[in-house]
Motif scaffolding. Structure first.
Motif, PDB file in Angstrom:
ATOM      1  N   MET A   1       0.818  -1.210   0.000  1.00  0.00           N
ATOM      2  CA  MET A   1       0.000   0.000   0.000  1.00  0.00           C
ATOM      3  C   MET A   1       0.856   1.266   0.000  1.00  0.00           C
ATOM      4  SD  MET A   1      -2.890   1.153   2.782  1.00  0.00           S
ATOM      5  CE  MET A   1      -1.661   1.278   4.100  1.00  0.00           C
ATOM      6  N   ALA A   2       1.904   1.301   0.832  1.00  0.00           N
ATOM      7  CA  ALA A   2       2.646   2.549   1.025  1.00  0.00           C
ATOM      8  C   ALA A   2       3.821   2.722   0.079  1.00  0.00           C
ATOM      9  CB  ALA A   2       3.152   2.623   2.475  1.00  0.00           C
ATOM     10  N   ARG A   3       4.440   1.616  -0.389  1.00  0.00           N
ATOM     11  CA  ARG A   3       5.651   1.731  -1.183  1.00  0.00           C
ATOM     12  C   ARG A   3       5.531   1.105  -2.563  1.00  0.00           C
ATOM     13  NH1 ARG A   3       7.562   5.003  -0.900  1.00  0.00           N
ATOM     14  NH2 ARG A   3       9.765   4.537  -1.226  1.00  0.00           N
ATOM     15  N   GLY A   4       4.373   0.549  -2.889  1.00  0.00           N
ATOM     16  CA  GLY A   4       4.188  -0.039  -4.214  1.00  0.00           C
ATOM     17  C   GLY A   4       5.014  -1.280  -4.453  1.00  0.00           C
ATOM     18  N   VAL A   5       5.391  -1.986  -3.389  1.00  0.00           N
ATOM     19  CA  VAL A   5       6.195  -3.205  -3.522  1.00  0.00           C
ATOM     20  C   VAL A   5       5.271  -4.370  -3.872  1.00  0.00           C
ATOM     21  CG1 VAL A   5       7.699  -4.827  -2.308  1.00  0.00           C
ATOM     22  CG2 VAL A   5       7.924  -2.370  -1.901  1.00  0.00           C
ATOM     23  N   ARG A   6       5.669  -5.173  -4.844  1.00  0.00           N
ATOM     24  CA  ARG A   6       4.888  -6.344  -5.253  1.00  0.00           C
ATOM     25  C   ARG A   6       5.367  -7.543  -4.434  1.00  0.00           C
ATOM     26  NH1 ARG A   6       4.170  -6.068 -11.839  1.00  0.00           N
ATOM     27  NH2 ARG A   6       4.275  -3.786 -12.066  1.00  0.00           N
TER      28      ARG A   6
ATOM     29  N   PHE B   1       1.323   2.328  13.732  1.00  0.00           N
ATOM     30  CA  PHE B   1       2.509   2.627  12.939  1.00  0.00           C
ATOM     31  C   PHE B   1       2.213   3.733  11.926  1.00  0.00           C
ATOM     32  CE2 PHE B   1       5.326   1.564   9.241  1.00  0.00           C
ATOM     33  CZ  PHE B   1       6.517   1.902   9.839  1.00  0.00           C
ATOM     34  N   GLY B   2       1.091   3.639  11.239  1.00  0.00           N
ATOM     35  CA  GLY B   2       0.721   4.657  10.258  1.00  0.00           C
ATOM     36  C   GLY B   2       0.499   6.019  10.899  1.00  0.00           C
ATOM     37  N   ARG B   3      -0.148   6.038  12.064  1.00  0.00           N
ATOM     38  CA  ARG B   3      -0.370   7.312  12.747  1.00  0.00           C
ATOM     39  C   ARG B   3       0.953   7.929  13.196  1.00  0.00           C
ATOM     40  NH1 ARG B   3      -5.041   4.420  14.262  1.00  0.00           N
ATOM     41  NH2 ARG B   3      -4.064   3.460  16.105  1.00  0.00           N
ATOM     42  N   HIS B   4       1.849   7.085  13.700  1.00  0.00           N
ATOM     43  CA  HIS B   4       3.170   7.580  14.111  1.00  0.00           C
ATOM     44  C   HIS B   4       3.920   8.157  12.913  1.00  0.00           C
ATOM     45  CE1 HIS B   4       7.015   7.936  16.056  1.00  0.00           C
ATOM     46  NE2 HIS B   4       7.566   7.015  15.286  1.00  0.00           N
ATOM     47  N   LEU B   5       3.879   7.489  11.769  1.00  0.00           N
ATOM     48  CA  LEU B   5       4.546   8.003  10.573  1.00  0.00           C
ATOM     49  C   LEU B   5       3.999   9.363  10.181  1.00  0.00           C
ATOM     50  CD1 LEU B   5       5.016   4.989   8.124  1.00  0.00           C
ATOM     51  CD2 LEU B   5       6.783   6.364   9.211  1.00  0.00           C
ATOM     52  N   GLY B   6       2.681   9.512  10.228  1.00  0.00           N
ATOM     53  CA  GLY B   6       2.074  10.793   9.875  1.00  0.00           C
ATOM     54  C   GLY B   6       2.557  11.917  10.782  1.00  0.00           C
ATOM     55  N   ARG B   7       2.621  11.643  12.081  1.00  0.00           N
ATOM     56  CA  ARG B   7       3.103  12.669  13.014  1.00  0.00           C
ATOM     57  C   ARG B   7       4.567  13.011  12.747  1.00  0.00           C
ATOM     58  NH1 ARG B   7      -0.041   9.430  16.648  1.00  0.00           N
ATOM     59  NH2 ARG B   7       1.834   8.274  17.274  1.00  0.00           N
ATOM     60  N   MET B   8       5.379  11.994  12.454  1.00  0.00           N
ATOM     61  CA  MET B   8       6.801  12.229  12.222  1.00  0.00           C
ATOM     62  C   MET B   8       7.036  12.998  10.920  1.00  0.00           C
ATOM     63  SD  MET B   8       8.395  11.241  14.864  1.00  0.00           S
ATOM     64  CE  MET B   8       6.920  11.870  15.682  1.00  0.00           C
ATOM     65  N   ARG B   9       6.253  12.724   9.894  1.00  0.00           N
ATOM     66  CA  ARG B   9       6.407  13.485   8.646  1.00  0.00           C
ATOM     67  C   ARG B   9       6.187  14.965   8.894  1.00  0.00           C
ATOM     68  NH1 ARG B   9       3.030   9.176   6.296  1.00  0.00           N
ATOM     69  NH2 ARG B   9       4.402   7.683   5.239  1.00  0.00           N
TER      70      ARG B   9
END
Length: 524
Positions: A193-198, A392-400
């Motif tokens: 979802m976040a990095r487009g990795v297959r 994890f996603g919420r933490h990433l958003g705050r850090m960005r």
């Protein structure tokens, strides 16, 4: 015998009382050494020092007990211990000192001075030491260190407690070599979802940090003497992994579009491994263009090479949409996608991963079982829940948002104090690089900054080919509050002015900065 090994120290009533008083005052349980242990140690020392030469007949247990004023049992136990470890030989003739390899124990004359031979380290150890930049990672401006004081410890504690409640005691044993299935699936879902990795969970291998993932790539896909390409300037951890695998390292220059591999290099120095950080080149911040990504994949397929895509901080994008992975550009690309949670969570977690191409998962399974031992199971299960629950996603958003604010503060400070110097990077990650005039020794500047509580890195220290080293500083802002960045950059500017003021007295004796060159075939 007593004159050879000395008297044993007894714990009489007065000494015991004094010892107890001292121990109570210091909260340390000090106990007298048992006579039996003292006797064993004294005899060992006398034998090793040659005071009891090889072949010497020791007194009988009864005689030595009388001489030392101890029970015969103490001496018998001491002799038995010495015989068990080979200091003495006991037979019907008595107890004799064994022949030992120590010159003193053999009764040879003492040598006036002992010459200690130089330790013959592997060549790669010297390469690591030569390229190391010592710095305190707790200081301000350290590249690669996240905002540890902003990590949601309460949420992480709940995830750990949940893992312990649900997984113990089974999770105390060895786990699957490739890692906990729950974490592998959670990482795969997030990367899709976040990095487009297959990928799916079966392709993910959990490692102890990104460095072990790089080492694993070297062990799985190369043989000693193979050629490996690495970005120049670039990540020293990749060079360390290649050195440890006894690979020949070829520095490939980086420009504004990332790794710039000339066509002739594929013919003259065909690689087996290629290390690149396409989303945010370290340390320059360049983004590998789509054209070059596709060209790398096509060339790698033709010559049987593997691309290591290090997505070390691609999650932390400050402008526009996140740049998707190179791995996801084409189906089953020859790309080994490497990542970790050191930047997005915290370094001490020591959890990284590599995503293998689907076509080789089955072939590598047996090797992975031999190379890896599943561990950190509770942390892996806790991390799986941390990702799946959305924390994890919420933490990433705050850090960005936080890092965007801190980067702007750093840019403003650099504009005030280093207005004429070019700044590299900025759209991603937690660091910027600033170029400096050739007259300023960036390593000396970094060393002086260290004494002022700052830990930027010398840009020249990331050079793979010393002759092409860039001069400047790599400045981290992840671990430094926005209000501290201005004063910190002002200190760096003061140090530069100080060094510029010293230059007139050094013109005639100035020496070029020493650069440590890795083992390379040649530069392209």
């Amino acid at each position: 015998m007593i004159e050879i090994i000395g008297p044993l120290v007894r714990a009489d009533a007065a000494a015991t009382a004094a010892t107890a008083t001292t121990a109570a005052a210091s909260n340390v349980a000090a106990r007298p050494v048992p006579l039996q242990k003292q006797l064993i140690e004294r005899l060992q020392q006398a034998i090793l020092a040659g005071r009891l030469p090889a072949g010497s007949l020791l007194p009988s247990s009864r005689l030595l007990a009388t001489e030392m004023g101890v029970s015969r049992n103490t001496v018998v136990i001491a002799y038995e211990h010495l015989a068990a470890v080979g200091y003495v030989i006991a037979d019907r003739k008595g107890t004799r000192v064994s022949p030992l390899s120590s010159p003193a124990a053999r009764g040879e004359p003492a040598v006036a001075s002992i010459v200690v031979p130089e330790v013959a380290y592997a060549a790669r150890v010297g390469q690591f030491a030569a390229s190391h930049q010592g710095a305190d990672n707790a200081h301000a401006l350290t590249p690669g260190t996240p905002a540890l004081d902003r990590f949601p410890l309460a949420a992480w504690r709940r995830a750990l407690e949940r893992a312990m409640e649900r997984a113990l005691p089974q999770a105390l044993g060895y786990g699957a070599p490739a890692g906990e299935a729950a974490l592998r699936d959670a990482i795969a879902a997030h990367l899709r979802m976040a990095r487009g990795v297959r990928c799916d969970g079966s392709q993910v291998v959990i490692t102890e940090g990104a460095q072990e993932a790089l080492n694993l790539c070297v062990r799985l896909f190369t043989n000693p003497g193979d050629i490996a390409w690495v970005e120049d300037p670039g990540y020293r951890g990749a060079k360390a992994a290649f050195n440890a695998g006894d690979l020949r390292t070829l520095p490939v220059p980086v420009d504004a579009e990332g790794m710039a591999a000339p066509d002739h290099a594929w013919r003259t120095h065909a690689p087996k491994l290629i290390y690149t950080s396409p989303a945010h080149q370290y340390p320059t911040g360049a983004v590998l263009s789509v054209a070059r990504r596709l060209a790398l994949i096509a060339h790698a397929r033709r010559c049987g090479a593997w691309l290591i895509e290090d997505d070390y901080d691609g999650e932390v994008r400050h402008t526009g949409e996140p740049i998707a992975s190179m791995q996801g550009l084409v189906d089953d690309a020859p790309v080994l996608y490497v990542g970790s949670f050191s930047k997005t969570m915290f370094p001490a977690l020591r959890i990284g991963f590599v995503v293998l191409p689907r076509s080789i998962v089955a072939q590598t399974a047996a090797a992975l079982r031999e190379m890896l031992r599943g561990g950190h199971r509770l942390e892996q299960l806790a991390l799986a829940h941390f990702i799946e629950s959305g924390e994890f996603g919420r933490h990433l958003g705050r850090m960005r948002r936080l890092y965007r604010e801190r980067q702007q503060a750093l840019r403003d400070a650099l504009a005030r104090h280093f207005a004429t110097e070019p700044i590299l990077g900025g759209d991603c990650g937690m660091h910027l690089a600033v170029r400096l005039p050739a007259s300023i020794d960036d390593r000396e500047l970094a060393a002086r900054a260290q004494t002022r509580g700052l830990s930027p890195r010398a840009l020249s220290g990331f050079a793979m080919d010393a002759s092409n080293a860039l001069n400047g500083l790599v400045i981290g802002y992840g671990n430094t509050a926005a209000e501290r960045l201005g004063p910190a950059v002002e200190v760096l500017a003061e140090l530069v002015r100080e060094m510029e003021g010293e230059q007139p007295t050094q013109k005639s004796t100035a020496k070029p900065v020493r650069r440590a060159s890795p083992p390379t075939t040649s530069s392209v």
